[in-house]
Design a protein around this motif. Structure first.
Motif, PDB file in Angstrom:
ATOM      1  N   GLN A 399       0.851  -1.181   0.000  1.00 45.95           N
ATOM      2  CA  GLN A 399       0.000   0.000   0.000  1.00 45.95           C
ATOM      3  C   GLN A 399       0.893   1.238   0.000  1.00 45.95           C
ATOM      4  OE1 GLN A 399      -2.582  -1.114   3.481  1.00 45.95           O
ATOM      5  NE2 GLN A 399      -4.223  -0.480   2.091  1.00 45.95           N
ATOM      6  N   PHE A 401       1.536   5.044   0.982  1.00 42.14           N
ATOM      7  CA  PHE A 401       1.087   6.053   1.938  1.00 42.14           C
ATOM      8  C   PHE A 401       1.842   7.348   1.639  1.00 42.14           C
ATOM      9  CE2 PHE A 401      -0.201   2.215   3.994  1.00 42.14           C
ATOM     10  CZ  PHE A 401      -1.293   2.546   4.782  1.00 42.14           C
ATOM     11  N   GLU A 406      -3.394   6.736   3.392  1.00 47.57           N
ATOM     12  CA  GLU A 406      -3.388   5.530   2.563  1.00 47.57           C
ATOM     13  C   GLU A 406      -3.970   5.912   1.212  1.00 47.57           C
ATOM     14  OE1 GLU A 406      -6.334   1.802   2.167  1.00 47.57           O
ATOM     15  OE2 GLU A 406      -5.560   2.120   4.202  1.00 47.57           O
ATOM     16  N   ASN A 409      -3.780   0.438  -2.965  1.00 45.00           N
ATOM     17  CA  ASN A 409      -3.649  -0.959  -2.578  1.00 45.00           C
ATOM     18  C   ASN A 409      -3.216  -1.735  -3.808  1.00 45.00           C
ATOM     19  OD1 ASN A 409      -3.771  -3.089  -0.803  1.00 45.00           O
ATOM     20  ND2 ASN A 409      -5.975  -3.417  -1.022  1.00 45.00           N
TER      21      ASN A 409
END
Length: 496
Positions: A399, A401, A406, A409
Motif C-alpha cells: 500500500q 502512503f 493511505e 492498494n
C-alpha cells in the motif's frame, strides 16, 4: 431571506409586465472577459463592439449613470451605463436589477479617470434573474458544513480558492489518464450495478431491480470485472470510476468515492510499485510543476524510488506489538488490549492487524508522513493476493502512503482458482461469524479464473485522496464537489 425573495419575485414580474423575458433561450457573447482584459490595449476605443455576459457582483447608480461589475467564468470587469446612451426606458430597467442577476452587455472598451478598464454599454438585457441573494462576497462563506452542502454558494463566495481545488482535482485525473495511456493501458467501463459485490473488504449498498425482481449491489470495487478482461486476453486495463461503500464518514472516507484500478498481465507487485511511484511523481510534476509537494505543513518528496517497509516490521517498531508472536486472534487481541488499544470483538486476526496499522499512522511519526510503500502483508488481510514467494504466511501486497494518507492498494494477483476458492470460503466463514465487511464467494469469477488468468499485477489508487494531497486539503469532503452529508437538524425535525 423570504422577504428579499418576495421583492425579487416582484421585480421579476415587473420585467415580464414590460415585455422583457428574464430567462431568454440564448445569448450573444463575442468575447470572454478574460479575452478582452488580455487584449485590452488592442481592443479599446469607441469603434469597438463587444458583447460580454456575466453575473452582477456590484451595482451602484448615480442619477443618470450607473456602474456595475460583472463576472463570468474567466474574470470580472466593470461596466458603465449612461441614460444618454441607453434611453430612459432601458436605463429605468436597471432599477429592477439585483446582485446575482446575469446580464448581457454590448458596447466599447475604455479606461476611466481612476484607471479602471471598463465596458461602456450601448445596449443590455437581463438574461437570468436570481431570486435569492448571494452570500456576502467580501466576508466569504465561512461555515465549513454549509460550504460542503451548498457547493454552488461556496464557489460563488470563495471563488478562486475553491475553484483552484477542483481544477487541481480535474488536472490530477487528466494527468493520470495520460500516464496510463502512455504505458499502453486501455480504459474500460465495468458495471456499477452488480449481482454480487466483491474485490474489496467493505459493506455494500443494496438496491432492487423491479423488472428482474432481484437485489443488486452498488460496486465496492472494479477489480473482479477488470480481471475478467485479463482472462479474456487484454494485457493492460484500467478504469477510473465511482465506488460505493456503506461505511462511516470521516476526513478520509466518503461512501461514494473515485478510484483508479489498473491490471497488467505478466507483472507482479514489484512492477506495480514502480508504476505507482512513477505515475504519482508524473502527476505531481504535471499538476504542481514539482515532485516536492507541501501537504498540511510537511514537505513530501515524491521522486522515485520510495522506501519499501515491511508492514509487520513497521507495526512492531511503532506500536510495540510483534504480530508474529501472536499467531491467533485471541492472543493478538489480548496483547492489543494489554497495550491499551481498542479491540472489536467481531473482527478476526487479519482485521485486528489492519487496526494496528491505523494506530501506527495516528501517532504522527515524521517518516510515515513521507511517500512510502508498506509491503508484504499477512495472508489474513489479503484474500485476493498471491502468497509471498519467499516468506511463509505473507502475501505479495503493498500500500502506498503519502502524508500519512493511505492512497492505494496493490497485489501480485492470485490466479490459482483452487486457492482463491479456499480464500473465499474462509471469508464466508468470517462473514457468518459477524464480520459484515468480509468478502462473498463469486462463482462466476472463479469460473473465469479456471479458464486461466496469466500472472498479473494490479493496483487501486484513491483519486480523492490523491486530490487531497495535490490540493493540500485536510478533508476528503473538500475535494468532492457534493459529498455525502449527515442530515441537518431541520431535516431531522421534519422527519419527526
Amino acid at each position: 431571506m423570504p422577504e428579499e425573495r418576495e421583492i425579487r419575485i416582484q421585480r421579476l414580474n415587473a420585467l415580464r409586465e414590460q415585455g422583457i423575458d428574464p430567462y431568454p433561450n440564448s445569448v450573444e457573447r463575442t468575447h470572454t472577459i478574460e479575452n478582452v482584459l488580455t487584449h485590452f490595449d488592442q481592443y479599446a476605443g469607441p469603434e469597438g463592439d463587444f458583447a460580454l455576459v456575466g453575473r452582477v457582483r456590484l451595482l451602484r447608480e448615480m442619477g443618470k449613470a450607473a456602474f456595475a461589475k460583472i463576472e463570468d467564468g474567466t474574470g470580472a470587469i466593470q461596466v458603465y451605463f449612461r441614460i444618454n446612451d441607453l434611453g430612459e426606458e432601458s436605463y429605468r430597467v436597471l432599477k429592477l436589477l439585483d446582485l446575482g442577476d446575469f446580464i448581457e452587455a454590448r458596447g466599447f472598451l475604455f479606461v476611466t479617470r481612476t484607471g479602471e478598464r471598463t465596458l461602456h454599454v450601448k445596449g443590455w438585457r437581463v438574461i437570468g434573474k436570481g431570486l435569492r441573494p448571494l452570500p456576502e462576497k467580501y466576508h466569504g462563506l465561512e461555515d465549513k458544513e454549509l460550504r460542503q452542502r451548498k457547493r454552488y454558494l461556496d464557489l460563488i463566495a470563495n471563488g478562486e480558492e475553491v475553484k483552484t481545488v477542483f481544477e487541481t482535482r480535474s488536472r490530477v485525473i487528466s494527468a493520470m489518464r495520460r500516464f496510463l495511456e502512455s504505458q499502453g493501458y486501455l480504459e474500460f467501463e465495468t458495471p456499477i450495478l452488480q449481482p454480487l459485490y466483491g474485490g474489496a473488504t467493505a459493506r455494500p449498498f443494496i438496491t432492487h431491480h423491479n423488472t428482474l425482481d432481484r437485489d443488486l449491489y452498488l460496486r465496492i470495487a472494479v477489480e473482479l470485472y477488470l480481471k475478467r478482461l485479463i482472462v479474456g486476453g487484454f494485457e493492460r486495463v484500467y478504469e477510473i470510476g465511482r465506488n460505493f461503500r456503506n461505511e462511516g464518514i470521516d476526513r478520509s472516507h466518503n461512501p461514494e468515492f473515485t478510484m483508479m484500478e489498473c491490471y497488467q498481465a505478466y507483472a507482479d507487485y514489484n512492477d506495480m510499485m514502480k508504476l505507482v511511484e512513477e505515475m504519482i511523481a508524473y502527476i505531481a510534476q504535471e499538476v504542481k510543476g514539482t515532485t516536492r509537494v507541501i501537504y498540511q505543513g510537511t514537505e513530501i518528496n515524491l521522486t522515485p524510488p520510495w522506501p519499501r517497509i515491511p508492514l509487520l516490521e513497521a507495526i512492531h517498531k511503532y506500536t510495540g506489538i510483534d504480530v508474529n508472536a501472536f499467531p491467533d486472534r485471541e492472543s493478538l487481541a489480548a496483547e492489543m488490549h494489554a497495550k491499551g488499544y481498542i479491540v472489536d470483538p467481531k473482527l478476526g486476526r487479519g482485521r485486528l492487524i489492519d487496526d494496528l496499522k491505523g494506530e501506527m499512522f495516528r501517532k504522527g511519526i515524521p517518516e510515515l508522513k513521507q511517500a512510502i510503500f508498506l509491503i508484504d502483508y499477512p495472508l489474513d488481510v489479503s484474500p485476493l493476493t498471491k502468497r509471498h514467494r519467499t516468506h511463509s504466511g505473507l502475501v505479495e501486497r503493498f500500500q502506498p502512503f503519502i502524508g500519512g494518507l493511505e492512497t492505494g492498494n496493490s497485489f501480485t494477483e492470485l490466479n490459482d482458482p483452487l486457492d482463491q476458492r479456499a480464500r473465499f470460503e474462509d471469508q464466508m466463514k468470517q462473514k457468518s461469524q459477524g464480520d459484515e465487511e468480509a468478502q462473498v464467494l463469486d462463482e462466476d469469477f472463479l469460473e473465469a479464473l479456471e479458464i486461466g488468468m496469466p500472472p498479473t499485477g494490479g493496483v487501486g489508487i484513491g483519486v480523492d485522496r490523491l486530490a487531497m494531497l495535490m490540493a493540500d486539503q485536510e478533508s476528503i469532503r473538500d475535494v468532492i464537489l457534493f459529498p455525502t452529508m449527515r442530515k441537518t437538524a431541520e431535516e431531522q425535525i421534519t422527519e419527526i
